[in-house]
Scaffold this motif. Structure first.
Motif, mmCIF file in Angstrom:
data_model
loop_
_atom_site.group_PDB
_atom_site.id
_atom_site.type_symbol
_atom_site.label_atom_id
_atom_site.label_comp_id
_atom_site.label_asym_id
_atom_site.label_seq_id
_atom_site.Cartn_x
_atom_site.Cartn_y
_atom_site.Cartn_z
ATOM 1 N N ARG A 155 31.570 43.553 53.450
ATOM 2 C CA ARG A 155 32.818 43.803 52.715
ATOM 3 C C ARG A 155 34.001 43.801 53.674
ATOM 4 N NH1 ARG A 155 32.339 47.406 47.347
ATOM 5 N NH2 ARG A 155 30.459 46.422 46.563
ATOM 6 N N GLN A 156 35.080 43.212 53.194
ATOM 7 C CA GLN A 156 36.295 43.199 54.028
ATOM 8 C C GLN A 156 36.944 44.584 54.032
ATOM 9 O OE1 GLN A 156 39.261 40.367 52.765
ATOM 10 N NE2 GLN A 156 40.526 40.681 54.561
ATOM 11 N N ILE A 157 36.666 45.388 53.002
ATOM 12 C CA ILE A 157 37.213 46.747 52.816
ATOM 13 C C ILE A 157 38.705 46.729 52.487
ATOM 14 C CG2 ILE A 157 37.438 49.122 53.735
ATOM 15 C CD1 ILE A 157 34.496 48.395 53.541
ATOM 16 N N ILE B 82 31.900 32.366 54.442
ATOM 17 C CA ILE B 82 32.669 32.066 53.223
ATOM 18 C C ILE B 82 33.498 33.296 52.853
ATOM 19 C CG2 ILE B 82 32.568 31.339 50.805
ATOM 20 C CD1 ILE B 82 29.848 30.077 51.340
ATOM 21 N N PRO B 83 34.801 33.278 53.144
ATOM 22 C CA PRO B 83 35.636 34.407 52.734
ATOM 23 C C PRO B 83 35.848 34.359 51.224
ATOM 24 C CG PRO B 83 36.708 33.058 54.440
ATOM 25 C CD PRO B 83 35.565 32.267 53.880
ATOM 26 N N ALA B 84 35.494 35.450 50.555
ATOM 27 C CA ALA B 84 35.601 35.492 49.093
ATOM 28 C C ALA B 84 36.078 36.881 48.667
ATOM 29 C CB ALA B 84 34.247 35.168 48.468
ATOM 30 N N ALA B 85 36.971 37.461 49.461
ATOM 31 C CA ALA B 85 37.380 38.843 49.202
ATOM 32 C C ALA B 85 38.804 38.960 48.664
ATOM 33 C CB ALA B 85 37.242 39.661 50.492
ATOM 34 N N GLY B 86 39.447 37.824 48.399
ATOM 35 C CA GLY B 86 40.849 37.857 47.947
ATOM 36 C C GLY B 86 40.978 38.416 46.536
ATOM 37 N N LEU B 87 42.203 38.743 46.162
ATOM 38 C CA LEU B 87 42.453 39.381 44.865
ATOM 39 C C LEU B 87 42.589 38.388 43.722
ATOM 40 C CD1 LEU B 87 45.030 42.088 46.028
ATOM 41 C CD2 LEU B 87 42.600 42.424 45.506
ATOM 42 N N GLY B 88 42.852 37.132 44.050
ATOM 43 C CA GLY B 88 42.963 36.111 43.004
ATOM 44 C C GLY B 88 44.083 36.376 42.021
ATOM 45 N N THR B 89 45.226 36.846 42.510
ATOM 46 C CA THR B 89 46.308 37.256 41.595
ATOM 47 C C THR B 89 46.911 36.080 40.825
ATOM 48 O OG1 THR B 89 47.855 37.151 43.439
ATOM 49 C CG2 THR B 89 46.981 39.305 42.889
ATOM 50 N N ARG B 90 46.748 34.859 41.352
ATOM 51 C CA ARG B 90 47.368 33.713 40.660
ATOM 52 C C ARG B 90 46.650 33.352 39.369
ATOM 53 N NH1 ARG B 90 47.035 29.586 45.203
ATOM 54 N NH2 ARG B 90 45.434 31.068 45.833
ATOM 55 N N ILE B 91 45.445 33.883 39.183
ATOM 56 C CA ILE B 91 44.756 33.555 37.929
ATOM 57 C C ILE B 91 44.357 34.798 37.147
ATOM 58 C CG2 ILE B 91 43.972 31.153 38.069
ATOM 59 C CD1 ILE B 91 41.681 32.042 39.728
ATOM 60 N N GLY C 291 36.422 30.324 50.020
ATOM 61 C CA GLY C 291 35.614 30.539 48.813
ATOM 62 C C GLY C 291 36.195 29.989 47.524
ATOM 63 N N ASP C 292 37.462 29.604 47.537
ATOM 64 C CA ASP C 292 38.043 29.064 46.302
ATOM 65 C C ASP C 292 38.400 27.589 46.426
ATOM 66 O OD1 ASP C 292 40.099 29.478 48.069
ATOM 67 O OD2 ASP C 292 41.445 30.450 46.639
ATOM 68 N N ASP C 293 37.954 26.942 47.500
ATOM 69 C CA ASP C 293 38.209 25.512 47.676
ATOM 70 C C ASP C 293 36.909 24.736 47.515
ATOM 71 O OD1 ASP C 293 40.940 25.145 48.085
ATOM 72 O OD2 ASP C 293 40.807 25.832 50.153
ATOM 73 N N LYS D 261 43.459 42.209 53.828
ATOM 74 C CA LYS D 261 44.594 42.014 54.728
ATOM 75 C C LYS D 261 44.806 40.557 55.108
ATOM 76 C CE LYS D 261 44.316 46.327 57.385
ATOM 77 N NZ LYS D 261 44.034 46.673 58.791
ATOM 78 N N GLY D 262 44.191 39.650 54.372
ATOM 79 C CA GLY D 262 44.430 38.232 54.653
ATOM 80 C C GLY D 262 43.177 37.493 55.117
ATOM 81 N N LEU D 263 43.268 36.168 55.054
ATOM 82 C CA LEU D 263 42.125 35.312 55.394
ATOM 83 C C LEU D 263 41.687 35.505 56.853
ATOM 84 C CD1 LEU D 263 40.247 32.962 54.583
ATOM 85 C CD2 LEU D 263 42.132 31.388 55.064
ATOM 86 N N PRO E 92 35.302 37.704 39.988
ATOM 87 C CA PRO E 92 35.839 37.034 41.182
ATOM 88 C C PRO E 92 36.157 35.572 40.880
ATOM 89 C CG PRO E 92 33.682 38.035 41.638
ATOM 90 C CD PRO E 92 33.924 38.171 40.164
ATOM 91 N N LYS E 93 37.273 35.071 41.425
ATOM 92 C CA LYS E 93 37.616 33.668 41.135
ATOM 93 C C LYS E 93 36.555 32.724 41.689
ATOM 94 C CE LYS E 93 40.760 33.421 45.078
ATOM 95 N NZ LYS E 93 42.065 33.013 45.578
ATOM 96 N N GLU E 94 35.857 33.168 42.752
ATOM 97 C CA GLU E 94 34.805 32.335 43.346
ATOM 98 C C GLU E 94 33.643 32.120 42.387
ATOM 99 O OE1 GLU E 94 36.116 35.118 44.709
ATOM 100 O OE2 GLU E 94 37.288 34.326 46.379
ATOM 101 N N MET E 95 33.560 32.953 41.336
ATOM 102 C CA MET E 95 32.478 32.804 40.343
ATOM 103 C C MET E 95 32.916 32.015 39.111
ATOM 104 S SD MET E 95 29.584 33.970 41.274
ATOM 105 C CE MET E 95 28.731 34.146 39.694
#
Ligand code: UTP
Length: 289
Positions: free
Chosen positions: A102-104, A8-17, A130-132, A107-109, A25-28
């Motif tokens: 951690r993705q560290i 489950i990739p859940a490391a994105g920045l979630g800038t749209r929200i 992780g956000d779907d 850099k993308g999905l 985290p948007k996943e939460m």
């Protein structure tokens, strides 16, 4: 081979929200009373998955806390005889073996998924974005896993979307095999209008063979300067062919504002405690719309 692992990739920045995702985290983000990522973990478990790797990053520690034990809360619930609540809390940390990496660098999905190589250790696995959140009677991941068992190729979960939406997703070259199942031989991420292959887009789930990791390692940054999973799956589709499955559930995009509200309203209407109250409230509101 039986598929028992999910990533489950859940490391994105979630800038749209933003600003909601500045420290959360948007996943939460909750759908009524449960964080989005718990719905996804439950879908995995209901699909036969036993081991889950969640790809996290800085500021995402609360995801690990959510799936950890909470002894003080458990003791308090038991002491006050709230057995149902206690069981629902215990279920969160006992339902699967969950590990984290951690993705560290964000850099993308595709880059996030490439971090799962050691965990996957040469087996086919499911990727669950992780956000779907997908709600329905049959778990979407199970529908994809079954198609992997049947056709032996990587599988993408798809839905038909509008012409306007397809340019924001991926577009697939598909040929029907049977109802809701297609052969997929090509795909393009965020196509320009003249690049659209069909209105079928990958939404949130795929089953990948371990060959994906070598492909990901040589995948250059694509749309948005990110290492795109779709670009790596394109090579998989062109070389080996893939299967596309139009999953039966409804998908909610917890990465955008409207998606969050839609998920909450629809899950709220189904909720045993608040469904009736919410229905009444929406009826009251509707003449004003
Ligand atoms: P998105 O592209 O929707 O997430 O990725 P994002 O980058 O957080 O979105 P915005 O545009 O900034 O709002 C889909 C899933 O992949 C994860 C995200 O956490 C999300 O669950 N992801 C994305 C990663 O794990 N790592 C990345 O580098 C990018």
């Amino acid at each position: 081979m039986k598929i028992t692992k999910a990533v489950i990739p859940a490391a994105g920045l979630g800038t749209r929200i933003l600003p909601a995702t500045k420290a959360m985290p948007k996943e939460m983000l909750p759908i009524v009373d449960k964080p989005a990522i718990q719905y996804i973990v439950e879908e995995a478990v209901n699909s036969g998955i036993t081991d889950i790797l969640i790809i996290t990053n800085r500021g995402k520690g609360v995801i690990e806390d959510h799936f950890d034990r909470t002894p003080a809360l458990e003791d308090a619930l038991q002491a006050s005889g709230k057995q149902t609540l206690y069981d629902s809390i215990k279920h969160i940390h006992t339902m699967a073996n969950i590990t984290y990496i951690r993705q560290i660098e964000t850099k993308g999905l595709g880059h996030a998924v490439s971090r799962a190589r050691t965990f996957v250790s040469g087996e086919p696995f499911v990727v669950m974005y992780g956000d779907d959140v997908i709600l329905g009677d049959t778990p979407a991941a199970k529908e994809l896993i079954d198609a992997y068992g049947e056709y032996g190729k990587g599988v993408v979960g798809v839905k038909k979307v509008s012409e306007e939406a397809i340019t924001k997703y991926s577009s697939l070259q598909v040929e029907p095999i049977r109802d809701r199942v297609f052969k997929c031989t090509d795909m393009v991420e965020k196509p320009r209008v003249d690049e659209i292959l069909s209105l079928y887009a990958i939404l949130g789930r795929c089953v990948l063979p371990p060959e994906i990791f070598d492909i990901l390692d040589r995948t250059a940054p694509g749309a948005g300067g990110e290492i795109q999973l779709t670009d790596a799956m394109k090579e998989l589709a062109r070389t080996y062919g893939m299967t596309a499955v139009e999953f039966s559930g409804k998908r909610y995009d917890m990465g955008n504002k409207l998606g969050i509200l839609q998920a909450n309203i629809e899950a709220g209407l189904q909720h045993p405690e608040i469904g009736d109250g919410l229905r009444e409230y929406l009826k009251e509101l509707s003449p004003m719309l």
